[in-house]
Design a protein around this motif. Structure first.
Motif, PDB file in Angstrom:
ATOM      1  N   LEU A   1      26.618  30.595  50.681  1.00 26.54           N
ATOM      2  CA  LEU A   1      25.403  31.043  50.001  1.00 26.54           C
ATOM      3  C   LEU A   1      24.555  31.897  50.939  1.00 26.54           C
ATOM      4  CD1 LEU A   1      23.361  30.989  47.647  1.00 26.54           C
ATOM      5  CD2 LEU A   1      22.489  28.840  48.606  1.00 26.54           C
ATOM      6  N   MET A   2      24.430  31.495  52.167  1.00 27.07           N
ATOM      7  CA  MET A   2      23.595  32.224  53.124  1.00 27.07           C
ATOM      8  C   MET A   2      24.165  33.619  53.386  1.00 27.07           C
ATOM      9  SD  MET A   2      22.239  30.833  56.796  1.00 27.07           S
ATOM     10  CE  MET A   2      23.903  30.363  57.291  1.00 27.07           C
ATOM     11  N   ARG A   3      25.498  33.696  53.568  1.00 20.79           N
ATOM     12  CA  ARG A   3      26.090  34.995  53.845  1.00 20.79           C
ATOM     13  C   ARG A   3      26.013  35.906  52.624  1.00 20.79           C
ATOM     14  NH1 ARG A   3      32.136  37.277  54.054  1.00 20.79           N
ATOM     15  NH2 ARG A   3      31.562  39.314  54.894  1.00 20.79           N
ATOM     16  N   ASN A   4      26.315  35.371  51.441  1.00 18.84           N
ATOM     17  CA  ASN A   4      26.248  36.192  50.232  1.00 18.84           C
ATOM     18  C   ASN A   4      24.821  36.627  49.919  1.00 18.84           C
ATOM     19  OD1 ASN A   4      28.986  36.169  49.729  1.00 18.84           O
ATOM     20  ND2 ASN A   4      28.902  34.335  48.449  1.00 18.84           N
ATOM     21  N   LEU A   5      23.871  35.752  50.209  1.00 20.24           N
ATOM     22  CA  LEU A   5      22.472  36.134  49.999  1.00 20.24           C
ATOM     23  C   LEU A   5      22.099  37.297  50.911  1.00 20.24           C
ATOM     24  CD1 LEU A   5      19.813  35.459  48.547  1.00 20.24           C
ATOM     25  CD2 LEU A   5      19.287  33.886  50.415  1.00 20.24           C
ATOM     26  N   HIS A   6      22.557  37.254  52.145  1.00 20.86           N
ATOM     27  CA  HIS A   6      22.278  38.343  53.085  1.00 20.86           C
ATOM     28  C   HIS A   6      22.962  39.633  52.627  1.00 20.86           C
ATOM     29  CE1 HIS A   6      21.028  39.868  57.028  1.00 20.86           C
ATOM     30  NE2 HIS A   6      22.198  40.483  57.095  1.00 20.86           N
ATOM     31  N   ARG A   7      24.198  39.529  52.188  1.00 20.17           N
ATOM     32  CA  ARG A   7      24.952  40.724  51.799  1.00 20.17           C
ATOM     33  C   ARG A   7      24.394  41.359  50.532  1.00 20.17           C
ATOM     34  NH1 ARG A   7      31.210  40.017  50.379  1.00 20.17           N
ATOM     35  NH2 ARG A   7      30.247  38.754  48.744  1.00 20.17           N
ATOM     36  N   TRP A   8      24.158  40.564  49.502  1.00 22.65           N
ATOM     37  CA  TRP A   8      23.676  41.131  48.240  1.00 22.65           C
ATOM     38  C   TRP A   8      22.233  41.597  48.337  1.00 22.65           C
ATOM     39  CZ3 TRP A   8      26.982  42.774  44.945  1.00 22.65           C
ATOM     40  CH2 TRP A   8      28.226  42.155  44.819  1.00 22.65           C
ATOM     41  N   THR A   9      21.442  40.939  49.181  1.00 24.81           N
ATOM     42  CA  THR A   9      20.075  41.413  49.415  1.00 24.81           C
ATOM     43  C   THR A   9      20.093  42.761  50.121  1.00 24.81           C
ATOM     44  OG1 THR A   9      19.309  39.127  49.577  1.00 24.81           O
ATOM     45  CG2 THR A   9      17.849  40.824  50.419  1.00 24.81           C
ATOM     46  N   ALA A  10      21.047  42.969  51.030  1.00 23.06           N
ATOM     47  CA  ALA A  10      21.176  44.274  51.702  1.00 23.06           C
ATOM     48  C   ALA A  10      21.512  45.366  50.688  1.00 23.06           C
ATOM     49  CB  ALA A  10      22.248  44.195  52.784  1.00 23.06           C
ATOM     50  N   HIS A  11      22.446  45.074  49.779  1.00 23.23           N
ATOM     51  CA  HIS A  11      22.757  46.053  48.738  1.00 23.23           C
ATOM     52  C   HIS A  11      21.536  46.338  47.864  1.00 23.23           C
ATOM     53  CE1 HIS A  11      26.720  45.804  50.148  1.00 23.23           C
ATOM     54  NE2 HIS A  11      27.183  44.815  49.384  1.00 23.23           N
ATOM     55  N   ALA A  12      20.810  45.275  47.522  1.00 25.69           N
ATOM     56  CA  ALA A  12      19.627  45.448  46.671  1.00 25.69           C
ATOM     57  C   ALA A  12      18.553  46.265  47.370  1.00 25.69           C
ATOM     58  CB  ALA A  12      19.065  44.074  46.277  1.00 25.69           C
ATOM     59  N   MET A  13      18.406  46.100  48.681  1.00 27.58           N
ATOM     60  CA  MET A  13      17.397  46.859  49.416  1.00 27.58           C
ATOM     61  C   MET A  13      17.726  48.341  49.410  1.00 27.58           C
ATOM     62  SD  MET A  13      16.013  46.321  53.304  1.00 27.58           S
ATOM     63  CE  MET A  13      14.771  47.455  53.982  1.00 27.58           C
ATOM     64  N   VAL A  14      19.004  48.686  49.586  1.00 33.57           N
ATOM     65  CA  VAL A  14      19.391  50.100  49.545  1.00 33.57           C
ATOM     66  C   VAL A  14      19.080  50.697  48.181  1.00 33.57           C
ATOM     67  CG1 VAL A  14      21.344  51.691  49.688  1.00 33.57           C
ATOM     68  CG2 VAL A  14      21.165  49.799  51.304  1.00 33.57           C
ATOM     69  N   ILE A  15      19.396  49.975  47.123  1.00 36.30           N
ATOM     70  CA  ILE A  15      19.138  50.473  45.769  1.00 36.30           C
ATOM     71  C   ILE A  15      17.643  50.601  45.514  1.00 36.30           C
ATOM     72  CG2 ILE A  15      19.412  49.945  43.313  1.00 36.30           C
ATOM     73  CD1 ILE A  15      22.035  48.547  44.037  1.00 36.30           C
ATOM     74  N   LEU A  16      16.862  49.620  45.934  1.00 33.22           N
ATOM     75  CA  LEU A  16      15.423  49.634  45.684  1.00 33.22           C
ATOM     76  C   LEU A  16      14.731  50.742  46.470  1.00 33.22           C
ATOM     77  CD1 LEU A  16      14.677  45.801  45.642  1.00 33.22           C
ATOM     78  CD2 LEU A  16      14.497  47.380  43.712  1.00 33.22           C
ATOM     79  N   VAL A  17      15.171  50.976  47.714  1.00 35.82           N
ATOM     80  CA  VAL A  17      14.589  52.079  48.488  1.00 35.82           C
ATOM     81  C   VAL A  17      14.852  53.407  47.791  1.00 35.82           C
ATOM     82  CG1 VAL A  17      14.767  53.363  50.643  1.00 35.82           C
ATOM     83  CG2 VAL A  17      14.649  50.886  50.698  1.00 35.82           C
ATOM     84  N   PHE A  18      16.070  53.586  47.304  1.00 37.00           N
ATOM     85  CA  PHE A  18      16.407  54.826  46.613  1.00 37.00           C
ATOM     86  C   PHE A  18      15.586  54.985  45.332  1.00 37.00           C
ATOM     87  CE2 PHE A  18      19.084  57.197  43.576  1.00 37.00           C
ATOM     88  CZ  PHE A  18      19.189  58.402  44.259  1.00 37.00           C
TER      89      PHE A  18
END
Length: 259
Positions: free
Chosen positions: A124-141
């Motif tokens: 859960l911790m690793r997937n939360l870190h990974r999917w949050t990173a993807h979400a941050m890239v999308i949200l910044v764009f």
């Protein structure tokens, strides 16, 4: 015979309670300890509310007053705030992941596999870190698109637009440097492509490979460089630029209104 009432004496229970509340308020917020920490007083009126925001080390980054359109979801869609929230989540989960990861080519993949299978809530911790990173890239764009299409990059906010573009590049770099850390086949071949792109740069291709990857092949030098950039250098620069970004929003008159 006429009787006069004492003006300082309460006449009923409502006035007694109000008098007690006033005394408690005076003792809590008008004492030496409170005044030594909070210079502006308790925010019980508009003036003190503005002073609290202006003098607080964290709240002063935001304006003391905003236009009513700024609190509408349809104006900003909270994209900037959501991006900052993703950065906070990434920071917390990243620190937790550092307890179970060693940046070594002999251990990186085994550490990630053990994290997912042997550590409680590790997957859960690793997937939360990974999917949050993807979400941050999308949200910044999406945030950059919103700023562009509403004209919020125009004067006097052109410098803050440059800061935002810098934050976009830092976000992409943080995502790219974190891609190598699991040290699996997908990560190695993806970074190999980046290694080839860096080497094809005109005039400085070899120097770029040596500085960013530590050599002409993907190995321990590249892993330790990417790990250092991912967990220390890039997040620190991004945090500083975010503080500048928030401060410039206030200095430029708050958020731009819709066209």
């Amino acid at each position: 015979m006429a009787f006069t009432e004492d003006p300082g004496k309460p006449r009923n229970w409502a006035e007694r309670i109000q008098l007690i509340q006033g005394r408690v308020y005076e003792r809590l917020f008008h004492n030496f300890v409170w005044r030594s920490v909070f210079r502006s007083g308790y925010p019980s009126n508009p003036r003190n509310q503005m002073l609290v925001v202006a003098t607080n080390v964290f709240l002063h980054l935001h304006p003391t007053r905003i236009h009513r359109t700024h609190v509408k979801i349809t104006h900003t869609y909270c994209l900037g705030g959501l991006t900052f929230f993703m950065f906070i989540v990434l920071t917390v989960t990243g620190v937790l992941l550092m307890f179970y990861y060693v940046p070594s080519t002999d251990r990186a993949y085994q550490d990630v596999a053990a994290l997912e299978t042997n550590v409680r809530f590790g997957l859960l911790m690793r997937n939360l870190h990974r999917w949050t990173a993807h979400a941050m890239v999308i949200l910044v764009f999406l945030h950059m698109m919103r700023v562009f299409y509403t004209g919020a990059y125009k004067p006097p906010r052109e410098f803050n637009w440059v800061v935002g573009v810098t934050l976009l590049l830092l976000t992409l770099l943080m995502s790219f440097t974190g891609y190598l850390l699991p040290w699996d086949q997908l990560a190695i071949w993806a970074i190999t492509v980046g290694h080839g792109i860096g080497g094809s740069a005109p005039y400085f291709g070899d120097e770029t490979q040596l500085i960013l990857f530590g050599g002409y092949e993907i190995g321990q030098n590249a892993l330790i460089r990417f790990y250092t950039l991912h967990v220390l250098a890039l997040p620190l620069i991004a945090a500083i630029m975010m503080a500048v970004h928030f401060w410039r929003i206030r200095r430029d008159g708050g958020m731009a209104r819709p066209l």
